[in-house]
Design a protein around this motif. Structure first.
Motif, PDB file in Angstrom:
ATOM      1  N   GLY A  70       0.821  -1.198   0.000  1.00 15.72           N
ATOM      2  CA  GLY A  70       0.000   0.000   0.000  1.00 15.72           C
ATOM      3  C   GLY A  70       0.858   1.252   0.000  1.00 15.72           C
ATOM      4  N   PRO A  71       0.246   2.424  -0.054  1.00 13.83           N
ATOM      5  CA  PRO A  71       1.006   3.676  -0.091  1.00 13.83           C
ATOM      6  C   PRO A  71       1.899   3.889   1.122  1.00 13.83           C
ATOM      7  N   LEU A  72       1.497   3.357   2.275  1.00 13.56           N
ATOM      8  CA  LEU A  72       2.278   3.512   3.498  1.00 13.56           C
ATOM      9  C   LEU A  72       2.537   2.149   4.121  1.00 13.56           C
ATOM     10  N   GLY A  73       3.675   2.011   4.793  1.00 12.95           N
ATOM     11  CA  GLY A  73       4.011   0.788   5.494  1.00 12.95           C
ATOM     12  C   GLY A  73       4.473   1.094   6.906  1.00 12.95           C
ATOM     13  N   ARG A  82       6.605   4.160  13.184  1.00 18.59           N
ATOM     14  CA  ARG A  82       6.090   5.172  12.270  1.00 18.59           C
ATOM     15  C   ARG A  82       5.629   4.508  10.968  1.00 18.59           C
ATOM     16  N   TYR A  83       5.002   5.304  10.116  1.00 24.28           N
ATOM     17  CA  TYR A  83       4.646   4.861   8.776  1.00 24.28           C
ATOM     18  C   TYR A  83       5.576   5.522   7.777  1.00 24.28           C
ATOM     19  N   ASP A 140      -0.125   4.898  16.014  1.00 28.85           N
ATOM     20  CA  ASP A 140       0.788   5.594  15.102  1.00 28.85           C
ATOM     21  C   ASP A 140       0.077   6.232  13.921  1.00 28.85           C
ATOM     22  N   GLU A 141      -1.240   6.102  13.846  1.00 26.69           N
ATOM     23  CA  GLU A 141      -2.012   6.666  12.750  1.00 26.69           C
ATOM     24  C   GLU A 141      -2.358   8.131  13.049  1.00 26.69           C
ATOM     25  N   GLN A 142      -2.591   8.911  12.020  1.00 31.69           N
ATOM     26  CA  GLN A 142      -2.854  10.339  12.213  1.00 31.69           C
ATOM     27  C   GLN A 142      -4.256  10.624  12.750  1.00 31.69           C
ATOM     28  N   ASP A 143      -5.206   9.757  12.454  1.00 33.18           N
ATOM     29  CA  ASP A 143      -6.593  10.012  12.836  1.00 33.18           C
ATOM     30  C   ASP A 143      -7.220   8.701  13.285  1.00 33.18           C
TER      31      ASP A 143
END
Length: 219
Positions: A70-73, A82-83, A140-143
């Motif tokens: 995916g776009p982030l790992g 972190r991602y 660790d997610e932003q939202d």
């Protein structure tokens, strides 16, 4: 909601929804119709971004092997959790998230009552007999408004689903091949983990359990 604790009860029938909290449930057998396609797609991901044992900020090596698509790992090292849009082992972007992965995650989130879910990260954990995952929160997610969708493939495992503090005794839920856990909302920051895995080989994957965890990590 007060729910009883139980210890490794037999798995439920496919199609059964087992509620673990106000906004947390197990969709038993949800992934079974897609299991072969999921494993085939996963093989392509692992060929591009091989499994590795990450190091925690404290310097310990994780027993569970991990990779991402995916776009982030999700990554971990001495600098912290972190991602990242790039695989630190290769410097290249993570493999694209297979369409069958995304469709299943969206379908499961909708069935659990969360509506539209657009995951941008899929962490793949590989468990072998004796490996475990300590109780932790996904922070660790932003939202935190987005749910977490977790898909089990291969050997069965005991999922530990606790409360909002580490001190609360976790409930123990048997997860079998094809089960999907979804949690979010008021249950989003519950502590969770996996008890040490017992060796019950799966016909295709052998003595391995794969766990696909879908999150919306970015804004």
């Amino acid at each position: 909601m007060t729910l009883p604790l139980f210890d490794d009860a037999p798995g439920a029938q496919p199609g059964h929804i087992e509620w673990l909290g106000e906004q947390a449930c197990v969709l038993h057998g949800q992934a079974l119709p897609h299991a072969a396609a999921l494993i085939d797609a996963f093989d392509a991901v692992a060929a591009q971004a091989p499994f590795r044992h990450l190091v925690t900020p404290g310097g310990a090596t994780m027993s569970v092997a991990m990779t991402n698509c995916g776009p982030l790992g999700w990554v971990s090292d001495r600098r912290g959790y972190r991602y990242s849009p790039e695989d630190p082992a290769s410097g290249l972007p993570w493999p694209p998230m297979p369409a069958v992965f995304r469709r299943l995650a969206q379908q499961a989130a909708k069935e659990a009552g969360f509506g539209i879910f657009e995951p941008d990260a899929c962490l793949v954990n590989r468990y072998t007999p004796g490996t475990r995952l300590s109780l932790h929160q996904d922070r660790d997610e932003q939202d935190y408004k987005h749910p977490i969708v977790s898909v089990s493939l291969g050997m069965p495992a005991t999922f530990l689903f606790g409360g909002l503090t580490r001190a609360e005794r976790p409930r123990r839920i048997l997860l079998e091949h094809g089960d999907v856990v979804v949690w979010g909302g008021v249950d989003r920051l519950r502590f969770h983990g996996i008890a040490p895995l017992k060796d019950h080989p799966h016909p295709r994957l052998g003595s391995v359990r794969l766990n696909l965890t879908f999150r919306r990590a970015g804004a």
